[in-house]
Each structure stands twice: as structure tokens, then as C-alpha cells.
Design an enzyme around this catalytic site. Structure first.
Site, PDB file in Angstrom:
ATOM      1  N   ARG A   1       0.829  -1.211   0.000  1.00 31.41           N
ATOM      2  CA  ARG A   1       0.000   0.000   0.000  1.00 31.41           C
ATOM      3  C   ARG A   1       0.862   1.259   0.000  1.00 31.41           C
ATOM      4  NH1 ARG A   1      -3.096   2.537   4.727  1.00 31.41           N
ATOM      5  NH2 ARG A   1      -4.600   3.903   3.725  1.00 31.41           N
TER       6      ARG A   1
ATOM      7  N   HIS B   1       0.516   4.381  -2.560  1.00 32.96           N
ATOM      8  CA  HIS B   1       0.291   5.762  -2.119  1.00 32.96           C
ATOM      9  C   HIS B   1       1.405   6.681  -2.585  1.00 32.96           C
ATOM     10  CE1 HIS B   1      -2.944   5.343   1.228  1.00 32.96           C
ATOM     11  NE2 HIS B   1      -3.192   4.559   0.215  1.00 32.96           N
TER      12      HIS B   1
ATOM     13  N   ASN C   1      -2.802   8.555   4.935  1.00 33.49           N
ATOM     14  CA  ASN C   1      -1.515   7.969   5.289  1.00 33.49           C
ATOM     15  C   ASN C   1      -1.377   7.665   6.770  1.00 33.49           C
ATOM     16  OD1 ASN C   1      -0.612   8.023   2.684  1.00 33.49           O
ATOM     17  ND2 ASN C   1       0.271  10.060   2.898  1.00 33.49           N
TER      18      ASN C   1
ATOM     19  N   HIS D   1      -6.219  -5.855  -2.316  1.00 30.26           N
ATOM     20  CA  HIS D   1      -6.997  -5.981  -1.080  1.00 30.26           C
ATOM     21  C   HIS D   1      -7.222  -7.445  -0.699  1.00 30.26           C
ATOM     22  CE1 HIS D   1      -8.656  -1.582  -1.326  1.00 30.26           C
ATOM     23  NE2 HIS D   1      -7.362  -1.644  -1.151  1.00 30.26           N
TER      24      HIS D   1
HETATM   25  C1  HEM Z   1      -8.876   1.467  -6.169  1.00 30.94           C
HETATM   26  C2  HEM Z   1      -8.792   2.363  -5.231  1.00 30.94           C
HETATM   27  C3  HEM Z   1      -8.385   2.067  -3.830  1.00 30.94           C
HETATM   28  C4  HEM Z   1      -9.023   2.497  -2.711  1.00 30.94           C
HETATM   29  C5  HEM Z   1     -10.235   3.373  -2.668  1.00 30.94           C
HETATM   30  C6  HEM Z   1      -8.316   1.946  -1.579  1.00 30.94           C
HETATM   31  C7  HEM Z   1      -8.656   2.180  -0.263  1.00 30.94           C
HETATM   32  C8  HEM Z   1      -8.059   1.580   0.815  1.00 30.94           C
HETATM   33  C9  HEM Z   1      -8.410   1.829   2.183  1.00 30.94           C
HETATM   34  C10 HEM Z   1      -9.455   2.829   2.632  1.00 30.94           C
HETATM   35  C11 HEM Z   1      -7.673   1.011   2.963  1.00 30.94           C
HETATM   36  C12 HEM Z   1      -7.709   0.897   4.487  1.00 30.94           C
HETATM   37  C13 HEM Z   1      -6.874   1.981   5.088  1.00 30.94           C
HETATM   38  C14 HEM Z   1      -7.164   2.278   6.539  1.00 30.94           C
HETATM   39  O1  HEM Z   1      -7.721   1.473   7.258  1.00 30.94           O
HETATM   40  O2  HEM Z   1      -6.813   3.370   6.957  1.00 30.94           O
HETATM   41  C15 HEM Z   1      -6.822   0.260   2.081  1.00 30.94           C
HETATM   42  C16 HEM Z   1      -5.916  -0.670   2.490  1.00 30.94           C
HETATM   43  C17 HEM Z   1      -5.035  -1.293   1.636  1.00 30.94           C
HETATM   44  N1  HEM Z   1      -4.870  -1.023   0.305  1.00 30.94           N
HETATM   45 FE1  HEM Z   1      -6.103   0.017  -0.863  1.00 30.94          FE
HETATM   46  N2  HEM Z   1      -7.279   1.201  -2.023  1.00 30.94           N
HETATM   47  C18 HEM Z   1      -7.266   1.253  -3.381  1.00 30.94           C
HETATM   48  C19 HEM Z   1      -6.343   0.673  -4.213  1.00 30.94           C
HETATM   49  C20 HEM Z   1      -5.240   0.000  -3.774  1.00 30.94           C
HETATM   50  C21 HEM Z   1      -4.119  -0.383  -4.597  1.00 30.94           C
HETATM   51  C22 HEM Z   1      -3.974  -0.030  -6.072  1.00 30.94           C
HETATM   52  C23 HEM Z   1      -3.263  -1.057  -3.805  1.00 30.94           C
HETATM   53  C24 HEM Z   1      -1.922  -1.650  -4.140  1.00 30.94           C
HETATM   54  C25 HEM Z   1      -1.570  -2.031  -5.338  1.00 30.94           C
HETATM   55  C26 HEM Z   1      -3.860  -1.121  -2.490  1.00 30.94           C
HETATM   56  C27 HEM Z   1      -3.337  -1.805  -1.420  1.00 30.94           C
HETATM   57  C28 HEM Z   1      -3.871  -1.808  -0.168  1.00 30.94           C
HETATM   58  C29 HEM Z   1      -3.411  -2.682   0.888  1.00 30.94           C
HETATM   59  C30 HEM Z   1      -2.355  -3.761   0.744  1.00 30.94           C
HETATM   60  C31 HEM Z   1      -4.115  -2.335   2.033  1.00 30.94           C
HETATM   61  C32 HEM Z   1      -3.954  -2.933   3.433  1.00 30.94           C
HETATM   62  C33 HEM Z   1      -2.964  -2.111   4.201  1.00 30.94           C
HETATM   63  C34 HEM Z   1      -2.574  -2.664   5.543  1.00 30.94           C
HETATM   64  O3  HEM Z   1      -2.922  -3.786   5.884  1.00 30.94           O
HETATM   65  O4  HEM Z   1      -1.915  -1.928   6.280  1.00 30.94           O
HETATM   66  N3  HEM Z   1      -5.034  -0.446  -2.502  1.00 30.94           N
HETATM   67  N4  HEM Z   1      -7.078   0.630   0.778  1.00 30.94           N
HETATM   68  C1  LIG Z   2       3.473   6.623  10.117  1.00 32.17           C
HETATM   69  C2  LIG Z   2       3.391   8.087  10.193  1.00 32.17           C
HETATM   70  O1  LIG Z   2       4.322   8.826   9.926  1.00 32.17           O
HETATM   71  N1  LIG Z   2       2.218   8.552  10.570  1.00 32.17           N
HETATM   72  C3  LIG Z   2       1.999   9.929  10.781  1.00 32.17           C
HETATM   73  C4  LIG Z   2       0.795  10.371   9.992  1.00 32.17           C
HETATM   74  O2  LIG Z   2       0.392  11.655  10.340  1.00 32.17           O
HETATM   75  C5  LIG Z   2       0.133  11.851  11.731  1.00 32.17           C
HETATM   76  C6  LIG Z   2      -0.426  13.240  11.918  1.00 32.17           C
HETATM   77  O3  LIG Z   2       0.487  14.217  11.535  1.00 32.17           O
HETATM   78  C7  LIG Z   2       1.379  11.586  12.533  1.00 32.17           C
HETATM   79  O4  LIG Z   2       1.130  11.758  13.901  1.00 32.17           O
HETATM   80  C8  LIG Z   2       1.832  10.173  12.268  1.00 32.17           C
HETATM   81  O5  LIG Z   2       3.055   9.936  12.912  1.00 32.17           O
END
Ligand code: HEM
Ligand SMILES: CC(=O)N[C@H]1CO[C@H](CO)[C@@H](O)[C@@H]1O
Ligand SMILES: *[C@@H]1O[C@H](CO)[C@@H](O)[C@H](O)[C@H]1NC(C)=O
Ligand SMILES: *[C@@H]1O[C@H](CO)[C@@H](O)[C@H](O)[C@H]1NC(C)=O
Ligand SMILES: *[C@@H]1O[C@H](CO)[C@@H](O)[C@H](O)[C@H]1NC(C)=O
Length: 324
Positions: A63, A67, A94, A190
């Protein structure tokens, strides 16, 4: 050959070289072959050291690459720290990005072997690839030669919204030069990872005018999610692909097809002929003919080329958290 001729040749070659570099700022699979031959091995070793004992980091690192690439291109701008908390990594999408320590450790190992040579943007791209491999996903050759950006702005950290509909998602991807196929394939990321309840709750508690869930969601899945995500709890996490959260497979597409996609943006893939057909095709015959791994590898290479800095643009950071 006379000195004059040699000089002329040198000038000609360098002019050609420069014009080639300007017109084709391409990345190169062998970019570090002479400058740092062990670069990829060093990164792989560090990535394995972190991800093998903690599989959930793979999702975080994948992810992170996404990003980074979607904002200002794949230039490691996401890794820059801002004393005033005004960089990309401080932006809301982020806040849940994890795994910075893996990239920092890989970069530190590289600086020991070949100081000032390998960019943080390339490190992140290799780390993401290797992390996916560790959890059983595909391997792909990562084109290299990215340089690191010097700018990172919180205000620019505009990422596709988990509440986006299919038209918006398609536009967000095609605006970047990615295809609708890339959208559905990369959404397959995902298949691993977690989300916080804060992004799920509006969909299960508060989606319709009378506080109902999103009707596009499987009611039994809504019930399961409600057990884990309480209305006022935004920080508990849920698996995006329940049952195989640390395994890179086609189960995400199964979930979406059963209307168990976690986000509106996941479910939305059923609302377009091309994306829904892709999902159906991957699942046909129990998935034995699935092309997902190969497709994912191809789409990741495309993602990794978004708006990269090459040539004399940007720099090779000494530390990924700050500009030189
Ligand atoms: C198509 C549009 C996409 C949307 C709207 C989206 C949205 C999100 C959101 C909202 C989360 C959860 C974040 C949180 O809980 O704060 C997430 C997690 C994640 N996304 Fe996406 N995503 C998208 C595309 C992608 C793409 C293109 C990738 C990588 C190629 C990706 C990889 C991941 C992964 C691996 C996670 C899990 C992260 C973790 O476990 O820490 N996503 N995504
Ligand atoms: C992992 C990381 O750097 N997270 C930062 C994201 O932004 C918040 C708000 O500024 C920080 O407190 C986190 O450390
Ligand atoms: C990676 O780790 C292995 C096993 O410890 C070691 O043999 C190899 O030399 C390492 N590779 C690099 C490039 O550091
Ligand atoms: C996605 O598209 C919508 C609608 O055009 C736009 O408002 C949003 O800023 C776009 N997001 C990204 C990350 O490009
Ligand atoms: C639903 O949304 C409204 C208005 O945005 C808010 O006041 C209310 O607290 C929400 N309810 C739940 C259960 O989240």
C-alpha cells in the site's frame, strides 16, 4: 585515431546519450548492475527479515508503494518527514500507513555497501515486490533508476476514496495513465491487509437516509462487521479478505463477487462490465485458469512507472525521511 577524432566521437556519443536520456527517461532493469550489483539482494534480505516473522507488513508495504506512486509519482515523497507535519505522510489516508522502518532498514543496508547510489523510490518499489513474494504472490522484475523527489505536501495527498463509485475510480486511474483493467487488477491488492473501522462504519451503520447499511452489501457480512466494529470505534481493524488476510490469492475477487467487498470502492467493481467480467473470469472453474498473478505483476510495473523522476531530476536521498 587522432585525438581530434576521439574527441569528436566523445562529444557525439555524449550528445546522443543526453538526447536519449531526455527523450526516453526510461527505467532500466539493470540500472544498478555496475553501480551496486547486490542492490536487489540486499533489499530482499532486509525485506524478508521483517516480513517473514510479521506477514501483515507485506500489505502495509504494498500500500505504501501505491500511495507514493499516486501522489507526485513514484518518487518516495511519501517517506519525507515534515517537522510541521505538513508532508504526504501526515495526510489522513496515510495515517494508517505502516512499515516505514523496513524501507529505512533496507536503505541503511544499501548505504553501507554503495553509498549515495540507490534511490529511496527504487528501494520502496523493490521492497513492495519482495513483500508480495514473501506472502505467496507473484514476482516481477522491477525497472529501476527512479530518483527521489524533494517535495512532499499534505495537501496533495489525494488518493482514491473508499467511498468512490466506479465512474470515479475509473477516472482516477485513467487520469494517471492506468487502464480500467489495472483498476480491477490492482484492487486485487486488497486480498491482503486490514482496514480501520472508521472507514467501514459509515457503510454498515449509516449509509441510507434511515441509518441502514449499504444495500449493495451482503447482509450476513454486515452482521459480521457490526460485531467487530462498534459505532463509535474507529480504530479497531478488520481484515479486508477475511480468512486469507496474509495470503496473496484470488479470494478477494470471491469476496467481491459475493457482495462482501469491504469498501464501496471494492463493491463498485461489480458495476462495470469490464471490471465485473474480469472478476467472473478469474473465478471461473475454481480459479484454475486465473491470470491474476501475471496481471498483477504487469499492473505493478505500470504503477511503478507513474511520473518517475529520472536523469538529473530529483536526487538520491541519503536518508529516506529527509531531503539531502
Ligand atoms: C482502487 C482504489 C483504492 C481504494 C479506494 C483503496 C482504499 C483503501 C483503504 C481505505 C484502505 C484501508 C486503510 C485504513 O484502514 O486506513 C486500504 C488498504 C489497503 N490497500 Fe487500498 N485502495 C485502493 C487501491 C489499492 C491499490 C492499487 C493497492 C496496491 C496495489 C492497495 C493496497 C492496499 C493494501 C495492501 C491495504 C492494506 C494495508 C494494511 O494492511 O496496512 N489499494 N485501501
Ligand atoms: C506513520 C506516520 O508517519 N504517521 C503519521 C501520519 O500523520 C500523523 C499526523 O500528523 C502523525 O502523527 C503520524 O506519525
Ligand atoms: C542475503 O542473505 C543470505 C543468507 O543469509 C546471504 O548468503 C547473502 O549473501 C545475502 N545477500 C546479500 C546480497 O547480502
Ligand atoms: C478522483 O476523481 C474524482 C472525481 O473526478 C475527483 O474528485 C478526485 O479528486 C479524484 N481523486 C484522485 C485521487 O485522483
Ligand atoms: C449517522 O450520520 C449522522 C449525520 O451525519 C450522524 O449524526 C449520526 O451520528 C450517524 N449515526 C451513526 C450510527 O453513525
Amino acid at each position: 585515431m587522432a585525438i581530434k577524432n576521439i574527441l569528436a566521437l566523445v562529444v557525439l556519443v555524449s550528445i546522443l546519450g543526453v538526447s536519449v536520456a531526455i527523450s526516453f527517461p526510461n527505467l532500466d532493469l539493470n540500472y544498478y548492475k555496475s553501480k551496486c550489483p547486490d542492490a536487489e539482494g540486499i533489499v530482499r534480505n532486509v525485506t524478508e527479515k521483517f516480513v517473514v516473522p510479521q506477514k501483515s507488513l507485506a500489505a502495509a508495504l504494498l500500500r505504501m508503494h501505491f500511495h507514493d506512486c499516486f501522489v507526485r509519482g513514484c518518487d518516495a515523497s511519501l517517506l519525507l518527514k515534515s517537522p510541521t507535519k505538513n508532508a504526504e505522510r501526515d495526510a489522513i489516508p496515510n495515517l494508517s500507513v505502516r512499515g516505514y522502518e523496513v524501507v529505512d532498514a533496507a536503505k541503511a543496508a544499501l548505504e553501507e555497501k554503495c553509498p549515495g547510489v540507490v534511490s529511496c523510490a527504487d528501494v520502496l518499489s523493490i521492497v513492495a515486490r519482495d513483500a508480495v513474494l514473501v506472502i505467496g504472490g507473484p514476482w516481477w522484475a522491477v525497472p529501476l533508476g527512479r530518483r527521489d523527489g524533494r517535495i512532499s505536501r499534505k495537501s496533495e495527498a489525494n488518493l482514491p476514496s473508499p467511498f468512490a463509485d466506479i465512474a470515479t475510480l475509473k477516472k482516477n486511474f485513467t487520469d494517471k495513465g492506468l487502464s480500467v483493467k489495472d483498476l480491477v487488477v490492482l484492487s486485487g491488492a486488497h486480498t491482503i491487509g486490514i482496514s480501520t473501522c472508521g472507514l467501514v462504519n459509515p457503510r454498515i451503520y449509516n449509509f441510507t437516509a434511515n441509518n441502514g447499511p449499504d444495500p449493495a452489501m451482503n447482509p450476513s457480512y454486515v452482521g459480521e462487521l457490526k460485531k467487530r466494529c462498534k459505532p463509535t470505534d474507529s480504530s479497531t481493524t478488520v481484515d479486508m479478505d477475511p480468512g486469507s488476510v496474509d495470503k496473496f490469492d484470488i479470494d478477494y475477487f470471491k469476496a467481491v463477487a459475493q457482495r462482501k467487498g469491504l469498501f464501496v470502492s471494492d463493491s463498485a467493481l461489480l458495476n462495470d462490465r469490464q471490471t465485473s467480467r474480469y472478476i467472473t473470469t478469474q473465478l471461473a472453474f475454481g480459479g484454475i485458469f486465473s491470470t491474476f498473478n501475471k496481471d498483477f505483476a504487469e499492473s505493478m510495473v505500470k504503477l511503478g512507472k507513474l511520473e518517475v523522476l529520472t536523469g538529473n531530476n530529483g536526487e538520491i536521498r541519503a536518508k529516506c525521511g529527509s531531503v539531502n
